[in-house]
Design a protein around this motif. Structure first.
Motif, PDB file in Angstrom:
ATOM      1  N   ILE A   1      -7.481  16.115   0.975  1.00 22.22           N
ATOM      2  CA  ILE A   1      -7.436  16.275   2.435  1.00 22.22           C
ATOM      3  C   ILE A   1      -6.000  16.035   2.882  1.00 22.22           C
ATOM      4  N   ASN A   2      -5.376  17.071   3.391  1.00 28.29           N
ATOM      5  CA  ASN A   2      -3.965  16.989   3.770  1.00 28.29           C
ATOM      6  C   ASN A   2      -3.645  18.216   4.630  1.00 28.29           C
TER       7      ASN A   2
ATOM      8  N   PRO B   1       3.385   6.087 -10.353  1.00 26.29           N
ATOM      9  CA  PRO B   1       2.290   6.708 -11.079  1.00 26.29           C
ATOM     10  C   PRO B   1       1.081   7.108 -10.230  1.00 26.29           C
TER      11      PRO B   1
ATOM     12  N   THR C   1       4.632   8.295   8.411  1.00 26.90           N
ATOM     13  CA  THR C   1       4.657   8.545   6.964  1.00 26.90           C
ATOM     14  C   THR C   1       6.099   8.317   6.468  1.00 26.90           C
TER      15      THR C   1
ATOM     16  N   GLN D   1      -1.954   3.651  -1.797  1.00 33.35           N
ATOM     17  CA  GLN D   1      -0.517   3.361  -1.912  1.00 33.35           C
ATOM     18  C   GLN D   1      -0.054   2.636  -0.646  1.00 33.35           C
ATOM     19  N   ASN D   2      -0.938   2.527   0.339  1.00 35.76           N
ATOM     20  CA  ASN D   2      -0.532   1.968   1.624  1.00 35.76           C
ATOM     21  C   ASN D   2      -0.537   0.442   1.600  1.00 35.76           C
TER      22      ASN D   2
ATOM     23  N   GLY E   1      -3.970  12.349   2.133  1.00 37.46           N
ATOM     24  CA  GLY E   1      -2.716  11.996   2.807  1.00 37.46           C
ATOM     25  C   GLY E   1      -1.597  11.485   1.930  1.00 37.46           C
TER      26      GLY E   1
ATOM     27  N   VAL F   1       4.372  12.777  -4.593  1.00 41.16           N
ATOM     28  CA  VAL F   1       5.682  12.765  -5.241  1.00 41.16           C
ATOM     29  C   VAL F   1       5.974  11.440  -5.938  1.00 41.16           C
TER      30      VAL F   1
ATOM     31  N   GLU G   1      -2.658   9.102  11.831  1.00 43.15           N
ATOM     32  CA  GLU G   1      -3.326   9.210  13.144  1.00 43.15           C
ATOM     33  C   GLU G   1      -3.628   7.856  13.783  1.00 43.15           C
TER      34      GLU G   1
ATOM     35  N   LEU H   1       8.633  -1.854  -4.881  1.00 44.92           N
ATOM     36  CA  LEU H   1       9.810  -1.055  -4.534  1.00 44.92           C
ATOM     37  C   LEU H   1      10.109  -0.079  -5.660  1.00 44.92           C
ATOM     38  N   PHE H   2      10.925   0.931  -5.370  1.00 43.23           N
ATOM     39  CA  PHE H   2      11.273   1.907  -6.404  1.00 43.23           C
ATOM     40  C   PHE H   2      11.841   1.201  -7.637  1.00 43.23           C
ATOM     41  N   GLY H   3      11.404   1.653  -8.803  1.00 39.76           N
ATOM     42  CA  GLY H   3      11.895   1.086 -10.059  1.00 39.76           C
ATOM     43  C   GLY H   3      11.129  -0.144 -10.494  1.00 39.76           C
ATOM     44  N   GLU H   4      10.232  -0.672  -9.626  1.00 37.67           N
ATOM     45  CA  GLU H   4       9.461  -1.853 -10.008  1.00 37.67           C
ATOM     46  C   GLU H   4       8.117  -1.433 -10.597  1.00 37.67           C
TER      47      GLU H   4
ATOM     48  N   ARG I   1       7.797  10.652   4.222  1.00 38.09           N
ATOM     49  CA  ARG I   1       8.499  11.932   4.114  1.00 38.09           C
ATOM     50  C   ARG I   1       7.939  12.879   5.169  1.00 38.09           C
TER      51      ARG I   1
END
Ligand code: BJW
Ligand code: ZN
Length: 253
Positions: free
Chosen positions: A220-221, A202, A40, A107-108, A195, A199, A35, A168-171, A42
């Protein structure tokens, strides 16, 4: 997507849980920033409707197509610099000021929590503040400023390509941040999960650790996730920017 607010009784239940809990920990994902105007990853308007995740958020992707990846981060950095935290962030800051114990795991990488004055932010996936040498020449982190984007991809003084200091993925995630997040999941009296699609591991395991201890989670989602229907989850279907201020109203009047 659900845009209405959850019922008053669910809001009241969440408010009671927050009031009663000692160590309350918040964990946020990209939906928290939605908002404020940050897309996002996905879902309906996610970044990855246009790009494949592995083309952008991986070391392989950066090595293969550094200019595309840097273009993407440049756009996101600009957006994040221009955007402002919405009412949900200030509601979290209010709860933090009121309870004094509200470590926030995110995660942001957009820095919006800090912009709203929220303290003790644990950044699991790094941040857009700095970039460093892809070939680890040891040069210290370079601030991510506009001039870095004049010629893409930006380069380190050693000639190698720079990479943003995000995970990044895998790191592996930053060790201290991850250890602290697990410790908080192991010791908190309540976790609020806001939010995230649940998926990406960790980060997605944190509320599961909390529930396994018999401790409650408030989610909250606007959309259902794998967390929503688990025993011990109070699922509030709605947007962070409207649900969080309602909770604050119920707690503090
Ligand atoms: C609202 C809303 C509103 C909308 N209000 N809500 C197989 C092979 C290789 C690896 C793996 C594998 N299986 C598992 C792995 C591990 C992998 C992983 O989990 N992959 C999955 C995709 C399967 N994880 C990793 O690689 C991690 N490292 C790791 O595990 O190391 C050990 C290891 C290494 C190798 C192999 C195995 C283990 C690192 C993960 C790094 C993730 N990086 C990114 C990019 C970061 C930088 C950047 O931002 O540019 O992080 S990917 C992207 O996804 C970003 C996000 O932080 C992350 C999570 O997304 P998030 O926040 O959940 O957002 P969305 O978009 O998914 O969901 C938004 C939600 O908001 C939705 O639910 C909406 O409904 C909701 N919403 N509006 C509230 N207004
Ligand atoms: Zn270098």
């Amino acid at each position: 997507m659900i845009t209405e607010l959850p019922s008053g009784s669910l809001i009241a239940e969440a408010a009671d849980m927050i009031e009663a809990a000692g160590l309350t920990v918040v964990s946020t994902g990209a939906g928290m920033s939605r908002e404020s105007g940050v897309r996002t990853f996905r879902g309906e308007d996610g970044f990855w409707r246009e790009y494949r995740a592995e083309d952008l958020a991986s070391l392989e992707g950066i090595r293969k197509n550094p200019a595309l990846v840097w273009e993407w981060y440049g756009e996101r950095l600009k957006a994040c610099q221009e955007l402002e935290p919405h009412a949900g962030y200030y509601a979290l800051a209010r709860i933090q000021n009121g309870k004094g114990i509200l470590p926030l795991i995110t995660q942001n990488v957009d820095g919006l929590h800090q912009k709203a004055g929220i303290k003790d932010v644990i950044e699991l996936h790094g941040s857009l503040r700095t970039a460093s040498c892809l070939d680890c020449c040891g040069a210290p982190g370079v601030p991510m400023t506009e001039d870095l984007f004049e010629e893409l991809p930006p380069r380190c003084s050693c000639g190698s390509i720079l990479r943003p200091d995000v995970v990044l993925f895998g790191e592996q995630l930053p060790e201290q941040a991850l250890k602290r997040a697990f410790r908080l999941a192991d010791s908190c009296d309540l976790m609020m999960v806001i939010g995230t699609s649940m998926v990406v591991y960790p980060a997605s395991s944190l509320p599961l650790i909390v529930l396994r201890r018999g401790v409650k989670v408030i989610e909250i989602n606007p959309e259902e996730t794998s967390l929503s229907s688990l025993d011990g989850t109070l699922s509030l279907r709605g947007a962070a920017g409207s649900v969080l201020p309602e909770i604050v109203k119920a707690v503090y009047g």
